[in-house]
Scaffold this active site. Structure first.
Site, mmCIF file in Angstrom:
data_model
loop_
_atom_site.group_PDB
_atom_site.id
_atom_site.type_symbol
_atom_site.label_atom_id
_atom_site.label_comp_id
_atom_site.label_asym_id
_atom_site.label_seq_id
_atom_site.Cartn_x
_atom_site.Cartn_y
_atom_site.Cartn_z
ATOM 1 N N GLU A 321 0.803 -1.155 0.058
ATOM 2 C CA GLU A 321 -0.004 -0.137 0.075
ATOM 3 C C GLU A 321 0.922 1.309 -0.037
ATOM 4 O OE1 GLU A 321 -2.850 0.633 3.259
ATOM 5 O OE2 GLU A 321 -3.358 -1.505 3.118
ATOM 6 N N GLU A 384 -9.527 9.278 5.179
ATOM 7 C CA GLU A 384 -9.611 7.786 5.258
ATOM 8 C C GLU A 384 -10.784 7.301 4.062
ATOM 9 O OE1 GLU A 384 -8.180 5.264 6.992
ATOM 10 O OE2 GLU A 384 -6.795 6.753 7.208
#
Length: 515
Positions: A321, A384
């Site tokens: 990621e 987020e």
């Protein structure tokens, strides 16, 4: 050579070779340092030959010329195989898996990471050529660790029905388990991985599908300077056992580096430039004297140093990621469309350059961008839920150069005349009053990206006058022209401006063209 390959198979191979070769040459036309990459590919020739034999075309049925075509096809395919993306599903508004598969095929993305093993997505990606990293949930770890039959059943349900049409290549067990704070779960991680590996071997898929787990950068005790990278000692014995498993099975050490979080902890302008691959003064590693010009390389080399320090220098690193949010709450530092586009676009360009990091030169680490879509049900701050490179209507949130129609910059045109006069074109030059230190930083940034700076090297047409301002001007314009001639390509931390006056002189020709 054309006469030697007369079979349908060979004609098929020739078509795809020339198609891929044309595409790759366009991709690398502004990326001269391809030689280290070629050497890297040649060193991996035994692997590729094994990959060839796993296809339906047996080497014994092909003559030498046809085999050469097949090897070249494999090489050209590999050159873009390092860009992946995370496909999270914590959302209630995602497009269908079939629509997503079509979207991915329109991009340069060759790998997808799933956090689970959604059968609809795995099936939709069948026969696309996209490699798939799937995941075992943390909730399944205890059962998989204690019962080999659980692992066998998991493989029979989530892999066997889809492989090899769906190119599952890695199975991650859990996500950042080592930083979960759950000692029981952590102790069960390795047994679960071992049972899963045994199940893969029993299904005759050993060596084709790897087993690993994904780690947080918080696993490192120290990361600055990169040469001093080391792991926390609290769970080092368990980590070493996991790494011995990686080493024995050839699976990668997967890590989640986020320069975005590094900037949040040190929100200075120079830190932002360092994190976004933008011109900056760099950071010199006091141990190796290597000058780092971006945070991504520094973080990866810290991981490399940490692995080397405990005897696992042969374990490959994969970035599971990395990303940058395009919006956030008013109290969040860093999220914006401009920053997200700069980070992702410059990271993709950096990976395509195949320059590598100072400690891992000549190749690009497999990197999974975060993320494909926003996940609107994620808790926490707005950032987020704002990492998606694509919207749920399948349009781009911003252009990071991933679409096949946008990944190659247009070819710069040679200026029609060396005389400094207004022309039908634009050039990028330093603003008046820019310091030599900033110009040197700009120069280092451009030439450190793998762009061909040979014209300002000794003997080059633009080496004289041998001054920082002259060399920086040429380099800054070269980046502007090769990166697409967008206004943001001529920013350099607000030290550059566009002009219609061609700065070419004598035999030194500045690339330029119309916007």
């Amino acid at each position: 050579m054309a006469e030697a390959c007369t079979s349908v198979q060979c004609m098929y191979l020739k078509f795809f070779f020339f198609f891929n070769l044309h595409r790759k040459l366009r991709t690398f036309q502004f990326c001269p340092p391809f030689l280290p990459s070629l050497l890297y590919l040649l060193l991996r020739l035994p692997y590729h030959l094994r990959e060839i034999t796993e296809h339906s075309l047996m080497a014994s049925q092909l003559n030498t010329n046809c085999l050469l075509f097949l090897i070249l096809v494999t090489f050209t395919r590999l050159s873009e195989s390092f860009i992946g993306i995370n496909y999270g599903q914590v959302a209630d508004n995602l497009p269908s898996p079939e629509a997503t598969a079509k979207l991915l095929q329109s991009t340069a993305i060759d790998k997808v990471r799933l956090y689970g093993a959604d059968p609809a997505i795995i099936k939709a990606l069948a026969n696309t050529g996209i490699e798939i990293m799937i995941g075992v949930s943390s909730g399944d770890i205890p059962g998989m660790a204690s019962d080999p039959n659980f692992a066998n059943s998991w493989i029979n349900s989530n892999v066997i029905p889809f492989y090899p049409a769906s190119k599952i290549n890695i199975i991650n067990v859990g996500n950042e388990v080592m930083m979960s704070g759950d000692p029981n779960l952590m102790s069960q991680l390795l047994p679960a991985m071992q049972n899963l590996q045994n199940a893969i071997n029993s299904a005759n898929l050993g060596g084709k599908i790897k087993v690993s787990t994904v780690h947080s950068m918080a696993l490192l005790r120290q990361s600055e300077p990169p040469s001093s990278g080391s792991f926390n000692t609290s769970n080092l014995d368990l980590l070493k056992r996991l790494l011995r498993f990686n080493n024995a099975t050839g699976s990668p050490f997967a890590i989640n580096p986020y320069p975005y979080f590094a900037y949040q902890s040190d929100p200075r302008p120079e830190t932002l430039a360092f994190c976004l691959f933008q011109p900056n003064s760099g950071r010199v590693d006091s141990g190796t004297k290597i000058k780092y010009t971006n945070m991504f390389d520094a973080q990866l080399d810290a991981v490399r140093s940490a692995l080397n320090s405990i005897g696992f220098g042969g374990v490959e690193i994969v970035v599971a990621e990395t990303g940058w949010p395009y919006k956030g709450d008013s109290n969040e530092v860093g999220p914006s469309i401009e920053n997200a586009k700069a980070y992702t676009g410059n990271l993709v360009a950096h990976l395509r350059s195949m320059v590598g990091t100072p400690l891992m030169r000549g190749k690009s680490v497999d990197t999974y961008l975060f993320a494909l879509y926003d996940e609107n049900l994620k808790p926490g701050p707005s950032s987020e839920r704002s990492f998606g490179l694509f919207k749920t209507d399948l349009t781009m949130t911003y252009d990071a150069g991933l679409l096949k129609t946008s990944q190659t910059p247009s070819k710069p045109k040679a200026p029609a005349s060396p005389a400094p006069k207004a022309e039908n074109g634009t050039w990028c030059v330093p603003k008046a009053g820019t310091s030599d230190a900033q110009l040197q930083a700009n120069l280092d940034y451009v030439c450190g990206r793998g762009i061909d700076c040979s014209a300002i090297q000794p003997g080059g047409a633009c080496f004289e006058p041998n001054t920082v301002v002259s060399h920086a001007t040429y380099a800054m314009n070269l980046l502007y022209q090769t990166e697409g001639r967008n206004p943001w390509n001529c920013d350099f931390s607000h030290t550059a401006t566009l002009t219609s006056i061609n700065p070419s002189y004598n035999k030194c020709k500045y690339p330029g063209g119309s916007t």
